[in-house]
Structures are given as C-alpha cells and as structure tokens.
Design an enzyme around this catalytic site. Sequence first.
Site, PDB file in Angstrom:
ATOM      1  CB  CYS A  86      -0.981  -0.044   1.169  1.00  0.00           C
ATOM      2  SG  CYS A  86      -2.413   1.052   0.977  1.00  0.00           S
ATOM      3  CG  HIS A 194      -3.351  -3.897   3.372  1.00  0.00           C
ATOM      4  ND1 HIS A 194      -2.403  -3.253   4.131  1.00  0.00           N
ATOM      5  CD2 HIS A 194      -4.012  -2.936   2.691  1.00  0.00           C
ATOM      6  CE1 HIS A 194      -2.489  -1.940   3.926  1.00  0.00           C
ATOM      7  NE2 HIS A 194      -3.459  -1.727   3.046  1.00  0.00           N
ATOM      8  CD  GLU A 196      -0.688  -5.855   5.869  1.00  0.00           C
ATOM      9  OE1 GLU A 196      -1.040  -4.669   5.990  1.00  0.00           O
ATOM     10  OE2 GLU A 196      -0.435  -6.374   4.757  1.00  0.00           O
TER      11      GLU A 196
END
Length: 217
Positions: A86, A194, A196
């Site tokens: 990002c 994302h 994660e």
Amino acid sequence: MNIGIIVFPGSNCDRDVRWATEGCLGVPTSFLWHETTDLDGFDAIVIPGGFSYGDYLRCGAIARFAPVLNSLISFVDKGGKVLGICNGFQILTELGLLQGALTRNKNLHFICDRANLSIESTKSTWMKNYKKHDSISLPIAHGEGRYQCSSDVLKKLQDDDSVALRYGDNPNGSIYDIAGITNKKGNVLGMMPHPERACDDALGDIDGKSILSTLLS
C-alpha cells in the site's frame, strides 16, 4: 532469518505486518525507525501501509528522502528482498525502485473493501506458491491506489513479466488492472492489497499467507 519493518511517522500497518511475520510465520521481526541507516543482518525488508509523514505533498513523496531508504537502495542492489504494501508500494515508486506511480482512485473516494486478484506472474519467488492465473482475495484500503504508467513502461513490465497481480474487478481505475508489480530482477514487490490482513486463521482468511511466507525464501 530476520525481517525488518520500516516505520515512518504515520505508519499504521507496521504492527499488523509484525504479527503476520512473527506471530503467524514465526520469523524474528524488528521495527526499523526511518532514521536508521544500518540494514546489515536483515534478509528481507517490508515497507508497511499507512500515511508516511501524513501523506503531505503526495503519498510517499517525503518518505522517499528518509535516511533508511538510501540504505534500502544498496540493500536491493545486493539482492535483498523488499516488499512494499500500500503506502509502501507508493514509496517504492517515488524512490524509483519500481516504475510508474500511484494516483487518486478514479472516483476520488477512499476504498476499504476486499479485492479479487489474479496471479499474473510466477517469475519471482514472491508468487512461487501459486500457479499463473490462480485467484485469491485480499483486503484493500487506499485513497491513492490507481496505478499509472506510460504505454512504454507498461509494455516493459509485460515484456519483463513484472506484473505480479491484477484486479479481477478493478476498484480504482489502475491501468491494465494492475494491483502489484516487481522490478526486473524480481527481488522487489510492490502491491496495494494487504496480505498481512489475511494471514491469521483466527480471521478466517489466509490468502495472504502464501505471499508473506516467501519472505523466508
């Protein structure tokens, strides 16, 4: 194996990444303040999402002058692996380690949703756990995620097999539906989604785990 996460004033996904790498994958992970210049001893570096320096001027424009990023260029030149997520992707383009730029979404709105993605290239180790055209779903959260580049740069990305991820249903107007790219060498990956946030079984979604696990390679 040791992973470093660069932290800027305004970073807000650094702890998410550390939980994914250390908590879910069991890899020792350290936070690196943006004034750090020593990257010795690290096998991979992650630039997390957030709003580095408040995203003043434009996303990543100020962060690219941070002392740690001078060291990051040398780290990449020596073959070190770098993942920008990002805001991290935005910083990598501002720094010139990845081509193109991230601009305001086509509808000028911040998007917080999930995105269906297609694995476009398995050239680099980042996508070695997938087959080409595999489909995954990852969270997205950005206001300036519209990837833009010239027609010449797009052709070069395609010729180098450097388009790593494409949106199935383009949410932000990115050229060629691009959601993530690598450098020609393949050791740098920038992506807007994302991984994660999709790495923990407790969340009921682990589509990002296979990407992050390649940090161990």
